[in-house]
Structure formats: C-alpha cells, structure tokens
Design an enzyme around this catalytic site. Structure first.
Site, mmCIF file in Angstrom:
data_model
loop_
_atom_site.group_PDB
_atom_site.id
_atom_site.type_symbol
_atom_site.label_atom_id
_atom_site.label_comp_id
_atom_site.label_asym_id
_atom_site.label_seq_id
_atom_site.Cartn_x
_atom_site.Cartn_y
_atom_site.Cartn_z
ATOM 1 N N GLU A 74 -14.165 26.485 103.527
ATOM 2 C CA GLU A 74 -13.225 27.243 102.704
ATOM 3 C C GLU A 74 -13.279 26.811 101.235
ATOM 4 O O GLU A 74 -12.280 26.801 100.527
ATOM 5 C CB GLU A 74 -11.810 27.104 103.273
ATOM 6 C CG GLU A 74 -11.725 27.749 104.646
ATOM 7 C CD GLU A 74 -10.338 27.756 105.248
ATOM 8 O OE1 GLU A 74 -9.993 28.793 105.849
ATOM 9 O OE2 GLU A 74 -9.621 26.749 105.130
ATOM 10 N N TYR A 120 14.098 21.648 93.055
ATOM 11 C CA TYR A 120 12.789 20.999 93.084
ATOM 12 C C TYR A 120 11.673 21.928 93.533
ATOM 13 O O TYR A 120 10.524 21.770 93.104
ATOM 14 C CB TYR A 120 12.853 19.735 93.938
ATOM 15 C CG TYR A 120 13.620 18.660 93.215
ATOM 16 C CD1 TYR A 120 13.005 17.879 92.250
ATOM 17 C CD2 TYR A 120 14.976 18.468 93.449
ATOM 18 C CE1 TYR A 120 13.708 16.919 91.547
ATOM 19 C CE2 TYR A 120 15.698 17.518 92.747
ATOM 20 C CZ TYR A 120 15.057 16.748 91.800
ATOM 21 O OH TYR A 120 15.760 15.815 91.091
#
Length: 212
Positions: A74, A120
């Site tokens: 990949e 976050y």
C-alpha cells in the site's frame, strides 16, 4: 548518527509501541517517514512490533524501491499524502479497532466522520473524510486520496481503517492515537445525546492552534 539512521530507529521504536498497545495486530498496518532523498516504509508481511531498523524499506522520491526489504503493498496510500501535502513528514495506516469499527458503520457522515467531540481531535486530527471501499492493495485508493488535494490530514478507508499524516512521525502517531480514542468515544456514546463543540469553539481552536 545520520538523520536516516535516527529515523529508522524512531520508526522501529514507535511502531513497536503501537503494536504492543494493540493499535495493530498481526502484519496489519504500515508506516512511513519522508527523508530528504526518499521515503522509509515498513516492509510487507512484517509485524509493526518486529521492525528491524536496518531492513526497513527505502523508496526514492518517485516511489521506486531502492533498499531494504520489499515495502508494503500500500505504498500508494503514503505517496498520495506526500504528493498532496508538502508539509507531511510521516504517514501512519492502522487497522485499530475503534476507528476500523467506525469505518464499517452505515450511518457515518462520509464528509465528516470524526465530529468535534473533544478539542484535541480538532487540534491533532482535524476533519476526517471517508474514502469509499476499495480492496487492499488497489492503487485506486491512492487516486481517491489525491482527489482530496491535500485538504485533509487524515482519512478513514471504508471497512478498512484510518490513514493519518503528520509533520513528523511522532505527531502522526499521536494523531492516529487521538483518532482511535475519539472513535472509541463516539461508538461508546451512540444512542446518547452528545454535546459536540460548536462551530465557534472549533473556530477558536483553529485560530489559536492553527489548522492541521
């Protein structure tokens, strides 16, 4: 110690940390780091917990294998991020449990599959797009990422898992961990009334800390 040597050591260390904490199982997942003269990439069919720094694959800037073991199948996922996000210094692709579970749900918004649940996730991950399903190893996945033109630091591959980029390997790993934790929270809270951050709150975070 050369920059490449240091990068190989850090890559093996952080990949082992991800593996030991269950962010990757078996030989799933792949990680890369961009150098000035190429890209380091985890080899194919090797557990992230077992990387030998000296045998990590190296590709040139055009994606040709020039050293180390054979790279993951990949490579195009990583190359697509590097080609469209000039500031990207590392890419982390995991099959982490909760983010992969989220990628399998039918009612997830493909335009924004990780909503602003916490500050976050906004600060470290940003908006996440869902990439339509393609088989593992299909170069079309890279084409779909390129079509986003570098607007997103992270994507979810449908029925597959997350791919996260960062300015360096440490920040990419932290962002992948934050995405996984947020996916866990989102699934834990399904069916409950949830207070997402408002657009004004998201805007304040982006103006204060910048965009991903």
């Amino acid at each position: 110690m050369t920059d490449e040597h240091a990068a190989r050591e850090e890559m093996a260390h952080l990949c082992k940390s991800l593996f030991d904490r269950g962010f990757s199982v078996g030989t799933a997942g792949n990680v890369s780091v961009r150098l000035h003269d190429g890209i380091l990439m985890s080899p194919t069919n090797v557990r992230l917990g077992d990387l030998d720094p000296a045998r990590i694959s190296k590709l040139d800037l055009d994606g040709h294998h020039v050293g180390g073991d054979k790279p993951t199948k990949e490579t195009f996922l990583h190359q697509a991020f590097y080609d469209t996000r000039p500031d990207a210094g590392a890419v982390v692709h995991l099959h982490s449990t909760w983010a992969t579970a989220l990628s399998c749900l039918a009612d997830v918004d493909p335009q924004d599959c990780i909503p602003p649940l916490t500050p976050y996730v906004v600060m470290r991950v940003g908006t996440v797009r869902m990439i339509p399903y393609t088989r593992p190893g299909d170069p079309k996945t890279g084409e779909l990422i390129r079509a986003l033109r570098g607007q997103y630091a992270a994507v979810l591959l449908s029925n597959h898992g997350p791919v996260v980029s960062g300015k360096n390997l440490f920040s990419a790993v932290c962002a992948a961990e934050e995405l996984e934790e947020t996916a866990r929270l989102l699934i834990a809270l399904r069916g409950q009334r949830v207070n997402l951050l408002t657009s004004e709150q998201v805007g304040e975070l982006r103006s204060t800390f910048g965009t991903i």
